[in-house]
Structure formats: C-alpha cells, structure tokens
Design a protein around this motif. Structure first.
Motif, short mmCIF file in Angstrom:
data_model
loop_
_atom_site.label_atom_id
_atom_site.label_comp_id
_atom_site.label_asym_id
_atom_site.label_seq_id
_atom_site.Cartn_x
_atom_site.Cartn_y
_atom_site.Cartn_z
N LEU A 1 105.64 10.53 17.75
CA LEU A 1 106.66 9.49 17.63
C LEU A 1 107.77 9.70 18.66
O LEU A 1 108.23 8.76 19.30
N LEU A 2 108.19 10.96 18.82
CA LEU A 2 109.26 11.26 19.77
C LEU A 2 108.84 10.97 21.20
O LEU A 2 109.61 10.44 22.00
N LEU B 1 118.98 16.07 20.41
CA LEU B 1 117.82 16.37 19.57
C LEU B 1 116.91 17.43 20.18
O LEU B 1 116.19 18.11 19.44
N MET C 1 102.82 14.94 13.89
CA MET C 1 103.00 13.48 13.79
C MET C 1 104.31 13.04 14.45
O MET C 1 104.32 12.17 15.30
N PHE C 2 105.42 13.72 14.05
CA PHE C 2 106.70 13.24 14.58
C PHE C 2 106.87 13.54 16.06
O PHE C 2 107.61 12.87 16.75
N MET D 1 110.64 21.20 20.52
CA MET D 1 109.99 21.21 19.20
C MET D 1 108.58 21.78 19.32
O MET D 1 107.92 21.61 20.34
N ILE E 1 112.92 12.04 11.01
CA ILE E 1 112.69 11.47 12.35
C ILE E 1 112.37 9.98 12.22
O ILE E 1 112.87 9.16 12.99
N LEU F 1 114.77 23.92 10.33
CA LEU F 1 114.93 22.57 10.86
C LEU F 1 113.77 22.29 11.83
O LEU F 1 112.78 23.01 11.80
N PHE F 2 113.92 21.26 12.67
CA PHE F 2 112.81 20.93 13.57
C PHE F 2 112.47 22.10 14.49
O PHE F 2 111.32 22.32 14.83
N ASP G 1 110.45 16.43 7.63
CA ASP G 1 110.70 16.27 9.07
C ASP G 1 110.31 14.87 9.51
O ASP G 1 111.06 14.19 10.22
N ASP G 2 109.12 14.44 9.10
CA ASP G 2 108.63 13.10 9.48
C ASP G 2 109.56 12.01 8.96
O ASP G 2 109.85 11.04 9.66
#
Lengths: 74, 455
Positions: free
Chosen positions: B5-6, B34, B1-2, B39, A7, B160-161, A3-4
C-alpha cells in the motif's frame, strides 16, 4: 492487523485529501476577495478591454447629501 | 500488505505531482515523517526515496511554481546560519565519523526547513502541509494507541512499524511529537477546508488526540506525560469556557487513572522520586559533564560529542522501615558515552554557546512571532483572520509543548520540529502579506522585514 488498519485509515484519508487538493483552484494562487476583485480602483488585468465609459459609471454612484430622503418610508 | 500500500501511495504521489508539483512537497513531508523505506520488507527500501522526494520537491518548485513573492524571513536566515555553523563544527568534530553520520540527515532537515516556507504561499497549501503532517504521524500514533489499548505497551516494549529507535519511532520522541500534534489536529477539524468541519472530522481528530495521549502510556515515557500536562495548561488559555474545560479535564483524569497500567504509574512516580532512579541520575550527570565540557570547548565538540563522557552516577534509595527508621541506600555506578537526553545540552555540547544561542533564538522568535499574530488577529471577526488566529494558537501550543519535551530528549535536530517551524514562518509571512499588501508583489528575493515586526 493493527498496522494495516492504522496505515489503511490514514492513507485512505491522504488519498482523498490529494484528490480534493487537485480539484481546488486556490492551491497555487490565493483567491481574490470579492471586495478587492470588484474594487473600482483596482487596475484592470492585463489584456482586459479598455473601460470606455468608466467615468460615466462613476457619476452614477455619486450621492448628494439628502438625495432620496423624500422617498424613504418612516 | 501495508508495505505494498505504501509503495502504491508513493507512486500515486509522484504521479499526482506531475499535475500539481506542490504535491511533491507533501510527498517529502510524508516520507520524512513515516520513513516507509525503513519498514521491514519494504518495497521502497531499494530506492533512495527520501532523496527522490527531496529532489522532486525542489525541482518542482524551481521549475513550475510562482516565485513572484519569494522572500527570506529572519528565521530562515537563522536556520541558514545554523546550517553553516553545524557544517563547520562537523569538519572539526571530536568524533569525525560519527559526526558525519549525523550531519548526513541534519543538513537535509535544515535545508528543507529553509525551503518549505517558500512553497507554502497560500492558505490551502499551509493547511495541506499541516494535514499531511498530522495524518502521516497519525499513522504511527493510531498504531501505537491501538496497541496500547490492546495491552501491547511497556517501557521499550511498544512495537510500531519500525522496531528501532530512529526518527519518530523512539518512545520518548514519539510521545513528545504526538502530544505536540494534538492542537494542529484539533485546528484542522475546526477550520479545515480539505475535510470541512463536521461530526466525522471532529470525531477523527478526537480519536487522534486520544491515541496521542495513549502514546506516553504505551511507551511509558515520562517526557510524554509532562508534555500532556503542559498542553492541558496551554489549552486552558485558549478555551472559551475555562471552568467547563477544567471540570472536563478533572473528570477525564479521575476516570483514566484507575485504567492506567501499574508499570506506567510506577514509572511516572520516579519523576517525583528521581534520586532513586538511575535514568534520571544519569541525565543529571551527563548535563553536569556537558556544562564542564562547554566551559573548556565554548564552540562545541561537533555532533555526537557525548561519546567522550565518562560519568560517575550516584543514586539514593530511601525506604521507611519499622519504628520510624528511614533507611537510605546510596549506590555509585560508572558509565560512559551516554547521550545528552536534552536538546538544550545537546546543542551546548555539540555546537557550543554560539550554536545554542542560534537555536534558542530560532525557537523563541517563533513563539514570539506567533504571539504577535494572535494579538493582531484576536479581535478580528473576518473568518479568514479567525482561521489564521487558530492556526497561530495551535502552532504555538505545539511548539511550546515540543520545547518542554526537548528538555528531556535529544531532539534539537528532529526534522519534525523544523517542519513546524516551516509552517510558522509561512503563516507569519501570509498574515503579514495580507495586513500589509503593499509589500507583496515585489519580485526577487529580499529580507522579510514584516516578519520581524510581527514579533
């Protein structure tokens, strides 16, 4: 982890894309083509100085049939 | 983590929009594709980020953008009519609460589809919107592709996410959208100026295309396989060296088939033997019910009307026994409230014949307009015209592929297709404006007669 990665890759590209977009002058206005920009028939932009000798310039580009043929190398 | 970032990326886009408000339009495209707010553990979940992006995009355009050439095209009027029609049908829906729930996101998708072409006034903006669409969906596609390669796929198993069946995160919808995006990704690699064409862009675009083709494998969605097959045929039309293209496709298929998981090939075989498959039989039963419903309710029953269906599903399993004896086992099951599993029947059941006709006109007129653009630019040697031509081809191939997938999935109002339509309207308008410059520069809002001519 995957996932990381997904993205990370796509959003790094998105950030670069936005930086490049911000640096472009044709984002908000289509650039004029050279031919259009240099066309003598196109009206002058607002605020441009008047072309006092435009008529004389136009005479300069006129050609008579056969003019200059004698100078051409064969 | 992501998620962090988002959240940072969203703040970055909001800040950059202060310099160039068009960035807020890209911000909305990113959010809508997205869905970062959905999420798990998302920092953005507490903020109505979709609404924020929508308001910023509209306000940015209304206050700062040049509106000298703003015109409504024929297809924008069609979307407006569809919006009004759906609004009325929601008021009289058979299931008012459920219908209101769907209306909540449908109106936004339709309004944005009307709005988007107004903002895409330059080639660069058109390219930027296409790039953001490809990269935003690309995040989901790369995620799904890598997980499929790692063996994480399976029918309803690919994680998925977001682990729910909303938006692009539903297997069949993602398969269809992923395959539809391939032509646009390849066009960006060939003709892009934000990331100019070189080996790296081509490699990345091929990577996205490969990941997109892995999505039907990972989700085991039969729709995706059919979309991929159709796209291969459509791309044959625009291939420079057709024999080489056919050869490469055949080699790729021969190499790929042994690596496909058994569960995938078994599920794909049910396309052929659909009488034994309950999922296929249910679809046929729902479609038959919808036809009957539309005969009684020609103006449709409003959103989510499928909840009214009560079905008797017949399946037939044929197996060959010893001594040439074939055994046929018939099974009858009862079911109710099954979704349409087809955008065409979704439109027919929910919005009736007028809604279906409006929707079909919107879709088919786009394909015809893009065909018109291709015919007009086909022989042009101007690099700018070649670029427009390539985009028309890519958008048309993507749209036709999407419409095939739409025959088996209820995606009539999926925002993604309305973004594609927005790009199409803008491209046709830009091409018309360049071909008929006398029509540009007229202030005010008027019908775009030129776009009708392109069809």
């Amino acid at each position: 982890m995957i996932d990381d990665l997904a993205i990370g890759i796509t959003h790094l590209l998105l950030v670069i894309a936005i930086i490049r977009l911000l640096a472009r002058t044709d984002l908000d206005r289509e650039p004029q083509r050279k031919a259009e920009a240099e066309s003598p028939s196109s009206p002058p932009p607002p605020g441009a100085p008047p072309q006092a000798d435009a008529g004389r310039n136009r005479v300069g580009v006129m050609r008579l049939p056969g003019l200059g043929r004698g100078n051409r190398r064969v | 983590m992501f998620n962090l970032l988002l959240a940072l990326f969203a703040l970055y886009l909001i800040a950059m929009g202060l310099r160039r408000p068009f960035i807020w339009v890209l911000f909305y495209l990113w959010v809508d594709i997205l869905a970062p707010q959905k999420m798990p553990f998302a920092q953005l979940a507490a903020i109505p980020i979709s609404l924020v992006a929508f308001v910023l995009a509209v306000v940015g355009w209304a206050m700062f953008d040049d509106k000298q050439n703003v015109r409504f095209s024929f297809r924008q009027v069609l979307i407006l009519m569809l919006l009004i029609y759906c609004g009325i049908s929601t008021q009289t829906a058979d299931f008012p609460e459920a219908a209101a729930g769907k209306w909540d996101w449908v109106w936004k998708a339709l309004v944005f589809a009307i709005f988007l072409p107004l903002t895409l006034t330059t080639r660069l903006r058109l390219e930027a919107a296409a790039l953001v669409m490809v990269l935003s969906a690309g995040a989901i596609i790369i995620d799904g592709g890598l997980k499929t390669l790692g063996g994480g796929g399976g029918y309803g198993e690919l994680k998925l996410f977001i682990n729910d069946n909303t938006g692009l995160y539903e297997g069949s919808i993602l398969s269809c959208v992923a395959v539809s995006l391939i032509p646009l990704a390849l066009w960006l690699a060939r003709e892009g100026t934000i990331f100019p064409s070189d080996k790296r862009t081509h490699l990345f675009a091929l990577g996205i295309a490969f990941a997109a083709l892995l999505i039907p494998v990972g989700t085991e969605a039969r729709t995706g396989l059919m979309c991929a097959g159709l796209l291969a045929i459509l791309m044959l039309r625009s291939a420079k060296n057709r024999m080489l293209y056919i050869g490469l496709m055949a080699v790729a298929a021969v190499i790929a088939i042994p690596f496909l998981p058994h569960s995938f090939t078994a599920r794909m075989n049910t396309i052929e033997n659909n009488k034994a498959d309950e999922s296929a039989a249910t679809r046929l039963a729902v479609w038959a019910w919808t036809q009957g419903y539309a005969a009684d309710h020609p103006f449709g029953g409003g959103f989510e009307v499928y909840r009214a269906n009560k079905l008797v599903i017949n399946t037939q399993d044929t197996s060959a026994g010893g001594g040439g004896v074939t055994t046929v086992q018939s099974t009858q099951t009862k079911d109710q409230g099954r979704a349409f599993h087809s955008s065409y029947f979704e439109m027919l059941g929910e919005q009736g014949w007028p809604g279906l006709i409006l929707w079909l006109t919107l879709q088919i007129s786009g394909i015809l307009q893009l065909e018109g653009v291709q015919r007009r630019l086909k022989k042009s040697t101007d690099p700018a015209d070649r670029k427009d031509y390539g985009m028309a081809v890519a958008l048309q191939q993507g749209h036709i592929t999407y419409l095939l997938g739409a025959a088996f999935v209820g995606i009539a109002f999926q925002p993604f297709v309305y973004m594609l339509i927005g790009l199409q309207i803008a491209l046709v308008r830009q091409v018309n404006d360049r071909r008929h410059p006398a029509q540009t520069g007229t202030p005010g809002v008027r019908m775009q007669a030129a776009s009708l001519r392109a069809g």
